[in-house]
Design a protein around this motif. Structure first.
Motif, PDB file in Angstrom:
ATOM      1  N   ASP A 273      30.917 -33.365 -58.070  1.00 32.03           N
ATOM      2  CA  ASP A 273      30.294 -33.865 -59.301  1.00 32.03           C
ATOM      3  C   ASP A 273      29.917 -32.706 -60.222  1.00 32.03           C
ATOM      4  OD1 ASP A 273      30.445 -36.457 -58.323  1.00 32.03           O
ATOM      5  OD2 ASP A 273      28.357 -36.516 -57.675  1.00 32.03           O
TER       6      ASP A 273
ATOM      7  N   PRO B  96      22.168 -47.228 -62.067  1.00 28.71           N
ATOM      8  CA  PRO B  96      22.867 -48.021 -61.039  1.00 28.71           C
ATOM      9  C   PRO B  96      23.417 -49.338 -61.561  1.00 28.71           C
ATOM     10  CG  PRO B  96      20.755 -47.183 -60.227  1.00 28.71           C
ATOM     11  CD  PRO B  96      20.786 -46.924 -61.701  1.00 28.71           C
TER      12      PRO B  96
ATOM     13  N   HIS C  88      21.252 -41.287 -63.050  1.00 25.93           N
ATOM     14  CA  HIS C  88      22.300 -42.307 -63.148  1.00 25.93           C
ATOM     15  C   HIS C  88      21.672 -43.674 -63.382  1.00 25.93           C
ATOM     16  CE1 HIS C  88      21.199 -43.464 -59.124  1.00 25.93           C
ATOM     17  NE2 HIS C  88      22.247 -44.222 -58.943  1.00 25.93           N
TER      18      HIS C  88
ATOM     19  N   TYR D 179      29.055 -47.165 -62.277  1.00 19.66           N
ATOM     20  CA  TYR D 179      27.778 -46.748 -62.857  1.00 19.66           C
ATOM     21  C   TYR D 179      28.029 -45.565 -63.774  1.00 19.66           C
ATOM     22  CZ  TYR D 179      27.953 -43.292 -59.040  1.00 19.66           C
ATOM     23  OH  TYR D 179      28.351 -42.313 -58.168  1.00 19.66           O
TER      24      TYR D 179
ATOM     25  N   TYR E 112      19.558 -38.680 -59.510  1.00 20.53           N
ATOM     26  CA  TYR E 112      20.854 -38.709 -58.827  1.00 20.53           C
ATOM     27  C   TYR E 112      21.095 -37.340 -58.199  1.00 20.53           C
ATOM     28  CZ  TYR E 112      25.968 -38.969 -58.348  1.00 20.53           C
ATOM     29  OH  TYR E 112      27.258 -38.952 -57.872  1.00 20.53           O
ATOM     30  N   GLU E 113      21.510 -37.326 -56.950  1.00 23.35           N
ATOM     31  CA  GLU E 113      21.816 -36.089 -56.252  1.00 23.35           C
ATOM     32  C   GLU E 113      23.313 -35.843 -56.334  1.00 23.35           C
ATOM     33  OE1 GLU E 113      20.897 -32.594 -54.699  1.00 23.35           O
ATOM     34  OE2 GLU E 113      19.367 -34.155 -55.057  1.00 23.35           O
TER      35      GLU E 113
ATOM     36  N   VAL F 214      26.505 -41.760 -65.062  1.00 23.97           N
ATOM     37  CA  VAL F 214      25.697 -40.653 -64.575  1.00 23.97           C
ATOM     38  C   VAL F 214      25.696 -39.542 -65.620  1.00 23.97           C
ATOM     39  CG1 VAL F 214      27.666 -39.696 -63.300  1.00 23.97           C
ATOM     40  CG2 VAL F 214      25.342 -39.007 -62.677  1.00 23.97           C
TER      41      VAL F 214
ATOM     42  N   GLU G 148      17.705 -43.459 -62.809  1.00 22.20           N
ATOM     43  CA  GLU G 148      17.089 -42.979 -61.589  1.00 22.20           C
ATOM     44  C   GLU G 148      17.651 -41.603 -61.259  1.00 22.20           C
ATOM     45  OE1 GLU G 148      17.871 -45.778 -58.509  1.00 22.20           O
ATOM     46  OE2 GLU G 148      16.873 -47.465 -59.532  1.00 22.20           O
TER      47      GLU G 148
END
Length: 274
Positions: free
Chosen positions: A205, A188, A186, A170, A199-200, A172, A197
């Motif tokens: 990261d 998916p 990100h 995916y 993204y945590e 991000v 959507e």
């Protein structure tokens, strides 16, 4: 500078982005900025002629400059000559300066999709079913092609970059104002790049994204770090957007959107006081 600084906000409200409405984002942001600044909005082709009457020029969703490269370069030259404040500042090292940074970061060993721009360097790329060929001055997938290795010898080197086509899990994106992380989104489904959507991000990261923010050395401005999750689980840089990053604010909760607008206003105030 007047008690309420005067901003010239540059946006192409009619830019036909695929699956997105850039104008909605700028309508929201300019509504918030008007609470703190005197503001006028103009098309990127009008910025050079109008900018003298303002304390700063804010470049936002101005569209790919490949469509008006000559006028964009003239705007940059005039802004520098007149000492006009431009936000984001014009010394960005990411997409603002073209795609050379992908070559520089590859050579320096950063976690980036391996990139070359000379046929004699093709052997440095990992094997892949196909390879992405993109213009150095491109944006928004304009001019992007995917070719097999045997066709890479005649792609017009000097004007293009070549990368392996990564079978990523995916994409991000990490969004920053100055050096402050704001949110991440990100996609998916790799086949639906702009269906994003929230993204945590993990600590790793964020450390990944911050490496590129620090490398770019912009004290002020909005930046977007685009990455892909490679098959091995690692993140690889796709793009460091520091010219006019689309923010996908319609994909985040209202609280996040308002927090971003506040950070944007605070950044502009610091920028004008610097």
């Amino acid at each position: 500078m007047s008690p309420r600084p005067r901003l010239l906000y540059v946006s192409d409200l009619a830019y036909p982005a695929r699956g997105r409405r850039y104008c909605d984002e700028d309508i929201h942001l300019t509504a918030r900025l008007r609470e703190s600044f005197d503001l006028a909005l103009c098309h990127p082709l009008d910025a050079a002629a109008l900018m003298d009457g303002f304390d700063a020029v804010v470049v936002r969703n101005s569209g790919p400059v490949i469509g008006y490269q000559k006028e964009y370069e003239a705007f940059r030259e005039q802004a520098r000559a007149r000492g006009t404040r431009v936000y984001n500042p014009l010394h960005g090292r990411g997409d603002m300066a073209g795609k050379q940074y992908l070559l520089d970061l590859t050579a320096a060993g950063y976690p980036v999709i391996p990139t070359v721009d000379r046929p004699e360097d093709l052997h440095l790329l990992p094997e892949a079913p196909s390879y992405a060929v993109k213009p150095k001055a491109g944006a928004d997938s304009i001019g992007l092609r995917f070719l097999p290795y045997e066709e890479l010898d005649a792609v017009g080197y000097g004007e293009v970059l070549v990368q392996p086509r990564v079978d990523f899990r995916y994409e991000v994106s990490f969004y920053f104002v100055d050096d402050l992380f704001q949110y991440a989104l990100h996609a998916p489904d790799p086949e639906r790049r702009w269906v994003l959507e929230p993204y945590e991000p993990t600590a790793d990261d964020l450390a990944f994204a911050r490496r590129f923010i620090e490398w770019n050395t912009l004290d002020h401005g909005i930046q977007r770090v685009d990455a892909c999750r490679a098959p091995g689980g690692e993140l690889l840089l796709v793009e460091l957007e520091d010219l006019n990053p689309y923010l996908s604010l319609d994909r985040v909760p209202e609280e996040t959107r308002e927090r971003f607008a506040g950070a944007f206003i605070d950044s502009l105030r610091r920028f004008l006081e610097a």
